[in-house]
Design a protein around this motif. Structure first.
Motif, short mmCIF file in Angstrom:
data_model
loop_
_atom_site.label_atom_id
_atom_site.label_comp_id
_atom_site.label_asym_id
_atom_site.label_seq_id
_atom_site.Cartn_x
_atom_site.Cartn_y
_atom_site.Cartn_z
N ARG A 35 -5.63 0.76 4.02
CA ARG A 35 -5.88 2.03 4.70
C ARG A 35 -4.86 3.01 4.13
O ARG A 35 -3.69 2.65 3.96
CB ARG A 35 -5.68 1.83 6.20
N TYR A 36 -5.30 4.24 3.85
CA TYR A 36 -4.38 5.17 3.22
C TYR A 36 -4.56 6.57 3.78
O TYR A 36 -5.60 6.90 4.36
CB TYR A 36 -4.57 5.20 1.70
N SER A 37 -3.53 7.37 3.60
CA SER A 37 -3.63 8.79 3.90
C SER A 37 -2.74 9.54 2.91
O SER A 37 -1.79 8.99 2.36
CB SER A 37 -3.19 9.10 5.33
N SER B 45 -7.83 10.82 3.84
CA SER B 45 -7.55 9.47 4.34
C SER B 45 -8.78 8.60 4.15
O SER B 45 -9.87 9.10 3.91
CB SER B 45 -7.15 9.51 5.82
N GLY B 46 -8.57 7.31 4.27
CA GLY B 46 -9.68 6.40 4.15
C GLY B 46 -9.25 4.96 4.27
O GLY B 46 -8.06 4.65 4.39
N GLU B 47 -10.23 4.09 4.26
CA GLU B 47 -10.00 2.65 4.28
C GLU B 47 -10.84 2.07 3.17
O GLU B 47 -12.01 2.43 3.03
CB GLU B 47 -10.38 2.07 5.63
N SER B 48 -10.26 1.20 2.36
CA SER B 48 -10.96 0.68 1.18
C SER B 48 -10.84 -0.83 1.10
O SER B 48 -9.80 -1.40 1.40
CB SER B 48 -10.38 1.30 -0.09
N GLN B 49 -11.94 -1.44 0.67
CA GLN B 49 -11.98 -2.86 0.34
C GLN B 49 -12.08 -2.93 -1.19
O GLN B 49 -13.13 -2.64 -1.75
CB GLN B 49 -13.21 -3.52 0.96
N ASP C 127 -1.25 1.39 4.18
CA ASP C 127 -1.09 0.16 4.94
C ASP C 127 -1.94 -0.89 4.25
O ASP C 127 -3.16 -0.74 4.15
CB ASP C 127 -1.59 0.33 6.39
N LEU D 119 -3.64 -4.20 4.51
CA LEU D 119 -4.10 -5.03 5.61
C LEU D 119 -4.36 -6.47 5.19
O LEU D 119 -4.24 -7.38 6.01
CB LEU D 119 -5.37 -4.42 6.23
N HIS E 190 -7.50 -5.11 0.91
CA HIS E 190 -8.01 -4.25 1.99
C HIS E 190 -6.86 -3.33 2.38
O HIS E 190 -5.79 -3.81 2.76
CB HIS E 190 -8.47 -5.10 3.16
#
Length: 158
Positions: free
Chosen positions: A105-107, A117-121, A71, A73, A103
Motif C-alpha cells: 500500500r502506498y501514498s 495513493s493505492g494498493e498493489s499486488q 507499507d 503487507l 503486496h
C-alpha cells in the motif's frame, strides 16, 4: 589541513542534504507472518534495508517536495529457500511457480496532503526470462519488479 576539513564538511553537508530530499518511508507490516522472507534474523534485517534503500532511490524520481510512503503487507521472494542445519540456508530459483510477489500500500504526499495513493499486488512470473540490471545486487528480481511497478503505477499518475 584546512582544505581537508572544508572538504569533509562539504561532503557531510552534501550527504545530509541528498538524503533529506530522497527519503521514502517504508514499513514492513508483520514481517514475521509474511509468505517468504529469510528465516535468519540478520538476513531478514538485510532484506529490509536493501528494499528500503531501493524505495529511496525510486523516490528520487518524484517531483521535488513529494514523499513516498509504503507499507509492505506481504512478500514472497523469488525462488524457494531450503533450510540447512550447519550452513547458511540456500535459495534456489527454478523459474516455475517461485516468482517474486509483493503486496503493498502506498501514498505520495506533498505539503502534508496525499496527492496519490493505492494498493498493489505485484508479481513477475517471467522473472528469469527478462533482462535485469540488478544481476549482481541482493534481491535483483524484487528490485526489477519494483522498478516496473513504480514506472507503470506511480510515475504514470504524475
Amino acid at each position: 589541513m584546512n582544505k581537508l576539513i572544508q572538504a569533509s564538511a562539504a561532503a557531510v553537508l552534501f550527504i545530509a542534504t541528498a538524503s533529506a530530499f530522497a527519503a521514502a518511508t517504508v514499513n514492513f507490516i508483520n514481517v514475521d507472518k509474511m509468505t517468504d522472507v529469510p528465516r535468519d534474523f540478520h538476513k531478514r534485517e538485510d532484506m529490509q534495508f536493501v528494499l528500503r534503500e531501493h524505495f529511496n532511490r525510486l523516490s528520487e524520481q518524484l517531483p521535488a517536495g513529494q514523499v513516498l510512503k509504503v507499507d509492505i503487507l506481504d512478500i514472497d521472494l523469488a525462488g524457494e529457500e531450503f533450510p540447512r542445519v550447519s550452513v547458511q540456508d540456500v535459495r534456489v530459483l527454478k523459474g516455475q511457480a517461485d516468482w517474486p510477489r509483493m503486496h503493498l500500500r502506498y501514498s505520495i504526499e506533498q505539503d502534508g496532503k496525499v496527492v496519490a495513493s493505492g494498493e498493489s499486488q505485484l508479481s513477475d512470473p517471467g522473472y528469469l526470462m527478462n533482462g535485469n540490471r540488478y544481476n549482481t545486487d541482493a534481491y535483483p528480481y524484487e528490485k526489477q519488479m519494483l522498478d516496473d511497478w513504480f514506472r507503470k503505477e506511480v510515475l504514470k499518475r504524475h
